[in-house]
Design a protein around this motif. Structure first.
Motif, PDB file in Angstrom:
ATOM      1  N   UNK A 278      39.405  -3.278  13.188  1.00 58.80           N
ATOM      2  CA  UNK A 278      38.072  -3.374  13.783  1.00 58.80           C
ATOM      3  C   UNK A 278      37.381  -4.655  13.339  1.00 58.80           C
ATOM      4  N   UNK A 279      36.454  -5.104  14.154  1.00 55.80           N
ATOM      5  CA  UNK A 279      35.586  -6.211  13.763  1.00 55.80           C
ATOM      6  C   UNK A 279      34.195  -5.629  13.556  1.00 55.80           C
ATOM      7  N   UNK A 280      33.548  -5.987  12.462  1.00 58.60           N
ATOM      8  CA  UNK A 280      32.285  -5.358  12.074  1.00 58.60           C
ATOM      9  C   UNK A 280      31.167  -5.634  13.059  1.00 58.60           C
ATOM     10  N   UNK A 281      30.514  -4.574  13.509  1.00 61.64           N
ATOM     11  CA  UNK A 281      29.428  -4.737  14.471  1.00 61.64           C
ATOM     12  C   UNK A 281      28.753  -3.382  14.660  1.00 61.64           C
ATOM     13  N   UNK A 282      27.567  -3.410  15.225  1.00 58.27           N
ATOM     14  CA  UNK A 282      26.903  -2.194  15.653  1.00 58.27           C
ATOM     15  C   UNK A 282      26.051  -2.590  16.836  1.00 58.27           C
ATOM     16  N   UNK A 283      26.185  -1.880  17.931  1.00 60.15           N
ATOM     17  CA  UNK A 283      25.425  -2.264  19.122  1.00 60.15           C
ATOM     18  C   UNK A 283      24.722  -1.047  19.707  1.00 60.15           C
ATOM     19  N   UNK A 284      23.443  -1.245  19.986  1.00 62.47           N
ATOM     20  CA  UNK A 284      22.626  -0.158  20.485  1.00 62.47           C
ATOM     21  C   UNK A 284      22.703  -0.054  22.003  1.00 62.47           C
ATOM     22  N   UNK A 285      22.621   1.199  22.491  1.00 64.63           N
ATOM     23  CA  UNK A 285      22.545   1.478  23.927  1.00 64.63           C
ATOM     24  C   UNK A 285      21.621   2.674  24.116  1.00 64.63           C
ATOM     25  N   UNK A 286      21.289   2.976  25.369  1.00 65.46           N
ATOM     26  CA  UNK A 286      20.291   4.024  25.608  1.00 65.46           C
ATOM     27  C   UNK A 286      20.695   5.382  25.032  1.00 65.46           C
ATOM     28  N   UNK A 287      21.933   5.743  25.223  1.00 66.15           N
ATOM     29  CA  UNK A 287      22.378   7.077  24.823  1.00 66.15           C
ATOM     30  C   UNK A 287      23.628   7.026  23.952  1.00 66.15           C
ATOM     31  N   UNK A 288      23.865   5.882  23.340  1.00 66.58           N
ATOM     32  CA  UNK A 288      25.058   5.742  22.503  1.00 66.58           C
ATOM     33  C   UNK A 288      24.921   4.510  21.624  1.00 66.58           C
ATOM     34  N   UNK A 289      25.819   4.422  20.652  1.00 68.19           N
ATOM     35  CA  UNK A 289      25.994   3.158  19.935  1.00 68.19           C
ATOM     36  C   UNK A 289      27.472   2.871  19.845  1.00 68.19           C
ATOM     37  N   UNK A 290      27.795   1.602  19.888  1.00 67.36           N
ATOM     38  CA  UNK A 290      29.173   1.123  19.774  1.00 67.36           C
ATOM     39  C   UNK A 290      29.241   0.437  18.419  1.00 67.36           C
ATOM     40  N   UNK A 291      29.810   1.116  17.440  1.00 68.65           N
ATOM     41  CA  UNK A 291      29.770   0.634  16.063  1.00 68.65           C
ATOM     42  C   UNK A 291      31.186   0.548  15.511  1.00 68.65           C
ATOM     43  N   UNK A 292      31.482  -0.526  14.813  1.00 69.10           N
ATOM     44  CA  UNK A 292      32.840  -0.713  14.313  1.00 69.10           C
ATOM     45  C   UNK A 292      32.821  -1.401  12.955  1.00 69.10           C
ATOM     46  N   UNK A 293      33.847  -1.102  12.167  1.00 72.87           N
ATOM     47  CA  UNK A 293      33.935  -1.692  10.836  1.00 72.87           C
ATOM     48  C   UNK A 293      35.347  -1.480  10.312  1.00 72.87           C
ATOM     49  N   UNK A 294      35.740  -2.316   9.359  1.00 76.86           N
ATOM     50  CA  UNK A 294      37.053  -2.132   8.731  1.00 76.86           C
ATOM     51  C   UNK A 294      37.027  -1.098   7.620  1.00 76.86           C
ATOM     52  N   UNK A 295      35.914  -0.445   7.401  1.00 73.26           N
ATOM     53  CA  UNK A 295      35.868   0.548   6.324  1.00 73.26           C
ATOM     54  C   UNK A 295      36.746   1.747   6.678  1.00 73.26           C
ATOM     55  N   UNK A 296      37.069   2.534   5.665  1.00 70.20           N
ATOM     56  CA  UNK A 296      37.795   3.777   5.914  1.00 70.20           C
ATOM     57  C   UNK A 296      36.921   4.947   5.480  1.00 70.20           C
ATOM     58  N   UNK A 297      36.858   5.981   6.316  1.00 76.12           N
ATOM     59  CA  UNK A 297      36.004   7.119   5.964  1.00 76.12           C
ATOM     60  C   UNK A 297      36.692   8.026   4.949  1.00 76.12           C
ATOM     61  N   UNK A 298      37.940   7.699   4.574  1.00 76.86           N
ATOM     62  CA  UNK A 298      38.594   8.492   3.530  1.00 76.86           C
ATOM     63  C   UNK A 298      38.036   8.122   2.149  1.00 76.86           C
ATOM     64  N   UNK A 299      37.296   7.025   2.080  1.00 79.67           N
ATOM     65  CA  UNK A 299      36.668   6.603   0.825  1.00 79.67           C
ATOM     66  C   UNK A 299      35.188   6.972   0.896  1.00 79.67           C
ATOM     67  N   UNK A 300      34.741   7.802  -0.048  1.00 82.56           N
ATOM     68  CA  UNK A 300      33.374   8.332   0.037  1.00 82.56           C
ATOM     69  C   UNK A 300      32.331   7.214   0.025  1.00 82.56           C
ATOM     70  N   UNK A 301      32.548   6.224  -0.828  1.00 80.47           N
ATOM     71  CA  UNK A 301      31.576   5.131  -0.921  1.00 80.47           C
ATOM     72  C   UNK A 301      31.500   4.364   0.402  1.00 80.47           C
TER      73      UNK A 301
END
Ligand code: ZN
Length: 645
Positions: A278-301
């Motif tokens: 992924x390339x880091x970003x967050x984009x707002x829309x009326x009824x959604x957001x398109x958000x991406x990052x290289x983080x992993x949700x398996x790491x709590x921090x």
């Protein structure tokens, strides 16, 4: 000050249910009928070779009459303010009439394909490359297709009010589902949009994502489903944990405004991509957001880190998607969009994104207050404020928001991000309102007034905002809220349209935070770094087009130093790193004599007078050695405590 009517009548914003994992919407809202009955524009999207990062789009425009078709790629995308020229990735464009006969295309502009001599219907078939998986572009590989719509799909001039029907055909055996704010149909791979504006605003993720849902309830009894659709490399339990955290953030956001927006499809979806590519970003829309990052949700921090962008983007569902500046409405896909008010749209969102993580308990209050030091410092010490106001910073976004050019710019000294600048203004306004009203009026009240006045009135057509605001409106509503026109005018004249910085020292002390110079005894010459070179020390050595200009108003600027100059002597001695270090240790008011060699070869002698370093630090009053008063404690809790009942 007297109490006003608008204050915090806390409305019930409860979670009424938490859904288990599901892959289909429970009760799809039907798309409203298009503005006028005309053949919808139909798209069919296929991914024959996802490993080569291109997709094929077939789009059919019918009911064209005899006019030539003008098919365009967007040059810009909502939430991005620079031009991105999405047409550059298109190849193999073919056109056919309704009988399948091939038609020729012309290119009157770099972003337009025109087709004449058709029979009232044109089917365009094109391929498009994309490998940047963020909120702005298009990306496809074997794991997913991530479609920002302006980056992916041609549209037709003059057919902007037509409805859209789009069918995605995932690669065989891919298990891809569709995540989007587009309106669903009975076919899980076919969606609709009522018009071009809504279509363009509806990013779509195709992947084998995990889905979690919960429901929020408004005071009027209406409920909305909030969906967390995450393409990730963690476990089901990791996603459960993330969704729980998202729910806390979402509820805290609703409490600011007293209600959630009436989401057009009956739901809001977080389209999250947390993968190694992924390339880091967050984009707002009326009824959604398109958000991406290289983080992993398996790491709590890292999972907690994800909440920063999530909090920011969800606040945009009110602020910018519905409380919207008039100069962004409707969005112009054919050019860059310039706005007076990104200090509000992005900066206030930045402020609340952080504040609401404090209120939701993810950031400790003391740490959160200290964290505001970043934006305070950027605005108080940033030399950009000497040449541009917050409004002018906003208007500069087309050149700074991921804009591409190959010349040098001096943005390092002439620009302050409207995110940071606006966040500092929001902080100053929140603390000033609380100060002037003895806590009776807060920035939440101002946001709520903007919401009920500009954001909430519904447009008859999804994708549009009925009542966007002007810069003047923002000033006037602040006067209404405070019943104090002088305060509102002064605030806007000084901090928004003017170039003053608020007195953060006084404002922050109310909440038990001490703002003070970081190193008051040390002398300072400005943003000068030196490296040894032939004949002395080169100042802020340029790396290609990457330059660090000497900031306006610094001792170094006033003494005539600039990047690329070579210091040959310091106080009569050869310029060495050691001699430069000794100069830096002088006290405020002391001087040094430098000989500079310009890049022309010309030499000049100058005297530099050191000043105190203006950099500020924010510390908790207890760390500063004082005891927090009861008043400070109460102020901090009223500001940073949870508002969810
Ligand atoms: Zn934003």
């Amino acid at each position: 000050m007297k109490r006003l009517l608008l204050i915090t009548s806390l409305l019930v914003l409860g979670v009424v249910s938490t859904g288990a994992q599901q892959t289909r919407p429970a009760a799809p809202a039907a798309a409203p009928a298009p503005a006028r009955a005309a053949a919808p524009i139909t798209y069919r999207v296929t991914f024959p070779e996802p490993e080569h990062h291109w997709m094929q789009v077939e789009v059919t425009f019918s009911g064209l009459g005899t006019r030539p078709l003008q098919a365009r790629m967007s040059r810009s995308s909502p939430g991005r303010y620079a031009v991105h020229e999405f047409a550059k990735n298109i190849f193999s464009v073919e056109a056919f009439n309704s009988k399948g006969a091939r038609l020729s295309t012309t290119r009157p502009t770099p972003y337009q394909w025109s087709v004449a001599g058709h029979d009232g219907s044109v089917r365009l078939v094109y391929k498009i490359f994309g490998d940047r998986g963020d909120g702005t572009y298009f990306a496809v590989d074997n794991t997913h297709a991530r479609l920002n719509i302006p980056a992916s799909f041609m549209w037709a001039v003059g057919l902007e009010t037509r409805s859209v029907r789009i069918t995605f055909v995932p690669p065989a055996g891919s298990n891809w589902k569709v995540g989007t704010q587009l309106f669903p149909t009975s076919d899980p791979f076919t969606y609709t949009a009522p018009n071009l504006q809504y279509f363009m605003d509806s990013p779509t993720e195709l992947s084998d994502f995990g889905l979690r849902t919960f429901t929020v309830k408004n005071p009027d009894g209406k409920t909305y489903e909030i969906r967390v659709a995450a393409h990730h490399d963690g476990s089901d339990a990791n996603l459960d944990a993330l969704a729980k955290d998202v729910e806390r953030v979402v509820l805290e956001q609703g409490a600011v405004f007293g209600e959630f927006p009436a989401f057009d499809t009956g739901n809001y979806v977080f389209l999250l991509d947390y993968t190694p590519h992924s390339d880091g970003d967050g984009m707002e829309h009326r009824n959604s957001t398109f958000t991406s990052s290289r983080l992993t949700i398996s790491n709590e921090q890292q999972r907690k880190q994800a909440l920063g962008t999530i909090s920011h983007e969800f606040f945009h569902a009110w602020n910018v998607e519905r409380i919207r500046p008039a100069d962004l409405e409707p969005f112009n896909f054919t050019d860059a969009n310039v706005s007076c008010c990104l200090w509000m749209a992005e900066g206030f969102t930045q402020y609340y994104g952080n504040l609401l993580l404090i209120r939701a308990g993810f950031t400790p209050q003391a740490q959160g207050g200290i964290g505001f030091g970043g934006s305070i410092n950027a605005v108080v010490t940033g030399s950009g404020r000497q040449v541009r106001s917050a409004v002018e910073m906003s208007q500069h976004a087309p050149y700074t928001d991921a804009a591409a050019s190959i010349d040098k710019t001096d943005f390092g000294r002439s620009f302050i991000s409207y995110y940071t600048y606006g966040a500092a203004i929001a902080l100053a306004l929140d603390l000033s309102l609380r100060e002037m009203s003895d806590g009776a009026i807060t920035l939440d009240d101002y946001m709520r007034l903007l919401w009920t006045t500009y954001g909430k009135p519904a447009s008859a057509t999804p994708g549009f905002v009925a009542r966007p605001y002007t810069l003047r409106d923002l000033r006037n509503r602040l006067a209404d809220l405070t019943k104090n026109k002088v305060f509102a005018d002064e605030f806007f004249d000084q901090y928004v349209e003017g170039r003053d910085a608020a007195n953060y020292e006084r404002l922050m002390l109310q909440a038990g935070f001490v703002v003070r110079p970081r190193a008051p005894e040390a002398g300072w010459i400005g943003n000068v770094q030196v490296s040894p070179t032939e004949g002395g020390l080169i100042i802020n050595q340029p790396q290609g087009n990457s330059i660090n200009p000497i900031a306006f108003g610094t001792p170094a600027y006033e003494a005539g130093l600039e990047y690329g100059d070579i210091i040959t002597t310091i106080d009569g001695q050869p310029a060495t790193v050691e001699a430069f270090g000794a100069m830096s240790r002088k006290k405020p008011g002391e001087t040094a004599t430098l000989v500079l060699r310009r890049r022309s070869g010309h030499t000049t002698t100058t005297t530099i007078t050191l000043k105190p370093n203006p950099a500020l630090t924010v510390i908790d009053v207890e760390t500063a050695g004082a005891t927090m008063t009861a008043g400070q404690k109460a102020f901090r809790e009223a500001w940073m405590g949870s508002k969810v009942k």
